[in-house]
Design a protein around this motif. Structure first.
Motif, mmCIF file in Angstrom:
data_model
loop_
_atom_site.group_PDB
_atom_site.id
_atom_site.type_symbol
_atom_site.label_atom_id
_atom_site.label_comp_id
_atom_site.label_asym_id
_atom_site.label_seq_id
_atom_site.Cartn_x
_atom_site.Cartn_y
_atom_site.Cartn_z
ATOM 1 N N SER A 168 -32.057 6.549 -35.192
ATOM 2 C CA SER A 168 -30.886 7.362 -34.942
ATOM 3 C C SER A 168 -31.293 8.757 -34.459
ATOM 4 N N HIS A 169 -30.322 9.634 -34.301
ATOM 5 C CA HIS A 169 -30.553 10.971 -33.758
ATOM 6 C C HIS A 169 -29.327 11.829 -34.088
ATOM 7 N N LEU A 170 -29.475 13.124 -33.896
ATOM 8 C CA LEU A 170 -28.350 14.034 -34.069
ATOM 9 C C LEU A 170 -27.898 14.536 -32.707
ATOM 10 N N ALA A 171 -26.616 14.482 -32.472
ATOM 11 C CA ALA A 171 -26.059 15.009 -31.233
ATOM 12 C C ALA A 171 -25.738 16.494 -31.400
ATOM 13 N N GLN A 172 -25.584 17.161 -30.281
ATOM 14 C CA GLN A 172 -25.178 18.569 -30.297
ATOM 15 C C GLN A 172 -23.660 18.609 -30.440
ATOM 16 N N LYS A 173 -23.161 18.889 -31.632
ATOM 17 C CA LYS A 173 -21.730 18.856 -31.896
ATOM 18 C C LYS A 173 -21.281 20.100 -32.654
ATOM 19 N N VAL A 174 -20.109 20.612 -32.278
ATOM 20 C CA VAL A 174 -19.548 21.784 -32.940
ATOM 21 C C VAL A 174 -19.265 21.491 -34.415
ATOM 22 N N SER A 175 -18.857 20.268 -34.715
ATOM 23 C CA SER A 175 -18.533 19.916 -36.111
ATOM 24 C C SER A 175 -19.729 20.104 -37.033
ATOM 25 N N TYR A 176 -20.937 19.824 -36.535
ATOM 26 C CA TYR A 176 -22.134 20.006 -37.344
ATOM 27 C C TYR A 176 -22.369 21.492 -37.635
ATOM 28 N N SER A 177 -22.303 22.316 -36.618
ATOM 29 C CA SER A 177 -22.578 23.738 -36.828
ATOM 30 C C SER A 177 -21.509 24.387 -37.696
ATOM 31 N N ARG A 178 -20.264 23.985 -37.522
ATOM 32 C CA ARG A 178 -19.201 24.562 -38.343
ATOM 33 C C ARG A 178 -19.322 24.144 -39.805
ATOM 34 N N ALA A 179 -19.783 22.923 -40.039
ATOM 35 C CA ALA A 179 -20.004 22.484 -41.417
ATOM 36 C C ALA A 179 -21.053 23.355 -42.089
ATOM 37 N N MET A 180 -22.136 23.636 -41.371
ATOM 38 C CA MET A 180 -23.198 24.454 -41.962
ATOM 39 C C MET A 180 -22.759 25.898 -42.157
ATOM 40 N N ASP A 181 -21.805 26.358 -41.352
ATOM 41 C CA ASP A 181 -21.263 27.709 -41.529
ATOM 42 C C ASP A 181 -20.581 27.887 -42.882
ATOM 43 N N VAL A 182 -20.121 26.787 -43.467
ATOM 44 C CA VAL A 182 -19.447 26.877 -44.768
ATOM 45 C C VAL A 182 -20.273 26.225 -45.881
ATOM 46 N N GLY A 183 -21.583 26.120 -45.662
ATOM 47 C CA GLY A 183 -22.466 25.651 -46.713
ATOM 48 C C GLY A 183 -22.563 24.145 -46.877
ATOM 49 N N SER A 185 -23.796 20.270 -45.168
ATOM 50 C CA SER A 185 -24.849 19.725 -44.318
ATOM 51 C C SER A 185 -24.225 18.775 -43.302
ATOM 52 N N VAL A 186 -25.034 18.312 -42.365
ATOM 53 C CA VAL A 186 -24.503 17.432 -41.324
ATOM 54 C C VAL A 186 -24.098 16.063 -41.866
ATOM 55 N N ILE A 187 -24.553 15.707 -43.056
ATOM 56 C CA ILE A 187 -24.118 14.437 -43.639
ATOM 57 C C ILE A 187 -22.871 14.611 -44.501
ATOM 58 N N GLU A 188 -22.271 15.815 -44.423
ATOM 59 C CA GLU A 188 -21.040 16.087 -45.172
ATOM 60 C C GLU A 188 -19.890 16.491 -44.255
ATOM 61 N N VAL A 189 -20.036 16.286 -42.961
ATOM 62 C CA VAL A 189 -18.958 16.664 -42.032
ATOM 63 C C VAL A 189 -17.756 15.744 -42.225
ATOM 64 N N PRO A 191 -15.563 14.445 -39.739
ATOM 65 C CA PRO A 191 -15.438 13.294 -38.827
ATOM 66 C C PRO A 191 -16.358 12.146 -39.240
ATOM 67 N N LYS A 192 -15.762 11.004 -39.522
ATOM 68 C CA LYS A 192 -16.515 9.880 -40.083
ATOM 69 C C LYS A 192 -17.629 9.411 -39.161
ATOM 70 N N GLY A 193 -17.340 9.355 -37.850
ATOM 71 C CA GLY A 193 -18.347 8.877 -36.911
ATOM 72 C C GLY A 193 -19.576 9.765 -36.875
ATOM 73 N N LEU A 194 -19.366 11.078 -36.832
ATOM 74 C CA LEU A 194 -20.487 12.014 -36.817
ATOM 75 C C LEU A 194 -21.241 11.984 -38.134
ATOM 76 N N ARG A 195 -20.494 11.855 -39.228
ATOM 77 C CA ARG A 195 -21.152 11.781 -40.532
ATOM 78 C C ARG A 195 -22.031 10.535 -40.626
ATOM 79 N N SER A 196 -21.539 9.407 -40.129
ATOM 80 C CA SER A 196 -22.297 8.159 -40.187
ATOM 81 C C SER A 196 -23.590 8.251 -39.379
ATOM 82 N N LYS A 197 -23.509 8.891 -38.200
ATOM 83 C CA LYS A 197 -24.712 9.031 -37.367
ATOM 84 C C LYS A 197 -25.752 9.896 -38.063
ATOM 85 N N ALA A 198 -25.307 10.983 -38.670
ATOM 86 C CA ALA A 198 -26.232 11.851 -39.397
ATOM 87 C C ALA A 198 -26.819 11.130 -40.605
#
Length: 215
Positions: A168-183, A185-189, A191-198
């Motif tokens: 797998s891999h991580l895509a460049q997505k705003v949802s990932y960066s915004r999640a980290m802005d509020v403490g 991680s990318v596995i806690e975003v 959107p289910k699809g992005l979370r599953s990929k992470a």
């Protein structure tokens, strides 16, 4: 004895801290006690993220602290089930110390040759000059675009090297960066699809670490 996983880079910006945080949370979700050792003394990226997480009382909890040397972090490692070493933005002799201490060293990289070439140079230096076994060095693909061809080319490039590449891999997505802005991680975003990929990427990392530690 604590499991030790390090994240290193030859150049800034490949998502080293992103993966370090996600790995910490992945293990913490399975009831491991986890500490992140942050070696970025200028930006404090992981410790700042940790403060945002504490302020919002996100669970599971992990610990994070700045350290000036690997030796200092190792003094506390066995107080935890897992110590994450979030290396400095650029490789140095401290990176070598970290690689020698860790059970697994993760080198994140983007898909372009500008990212892949220095990532491989770092891995080669650690292996051929400093004797880090190839099986303890893994690559993680990050900041991927929507181009399947670019992803395949990057994997093909790395396939000629003696190092493991995580699934797998991580895509460049705003949802990932915004999640980290509020403490988070990318596995806690959200959107289910992005979370599953992470989660697939972090699961691959955990599986690799488990396989090595069981030898």
């Amino acid at each position: 004895m604590a499991l030790k996983i390090g994240f290193a880079t030859q150049k800034g910006g490949p998502g080293k801290s992103t993966l370090a945080r996600a790995t910490a949370i992945g293990y913490a979700q399975n009831d491991w006690s986890v500490k992140i050792a942050d070696f970025d003394l200028d930006q404090n990226t992981s410790t700042r993220w940790h403060q945002r997480r504490l302020q919002r009382d996100h669970q599971p909890a992990v610990a994070a602290e700045q350290f000036g040397s690997v030796a200092q972090a190792l003094l506390l490692a066995d107080n935890y089930d897992l110590m994450i070493f979030d290396g400095a933005p650029k490789a140095s002799m401290a990176t070598v110390d970290m690689a020698q201490a860790c059970d697994l060293l993760v080198i994140p990289t983007g898909l372009a040759l500008d990212d892949l070439e220095p990532a491989v140079e770092l891995a080669d230096k650690l292996h051929f000059k400093h004797g880090i076994p190839t099986e303890r060095i893994v690559f993680a693909l990050n900041h991927a675009s929507d181009s399947d061809a670019e992803l395949l080319e990057a994997r093909e490039y790395l396939s000629y090297k003696p190092y493991f590449v995580l699934d797998s891999h991580l895509a460049q997505k705003v949802s990932y960066s915004r999640a980290m802005d509020v403490g988070l991680s990318v596995i806690e975003v959200s959107p289910k699809g992005l979370r599953s990929k992470a989660e697939r990427l972090i699961s691959s990392l955990i599986e690799r670490a488990t396989a090595l530690s069981s030898k």
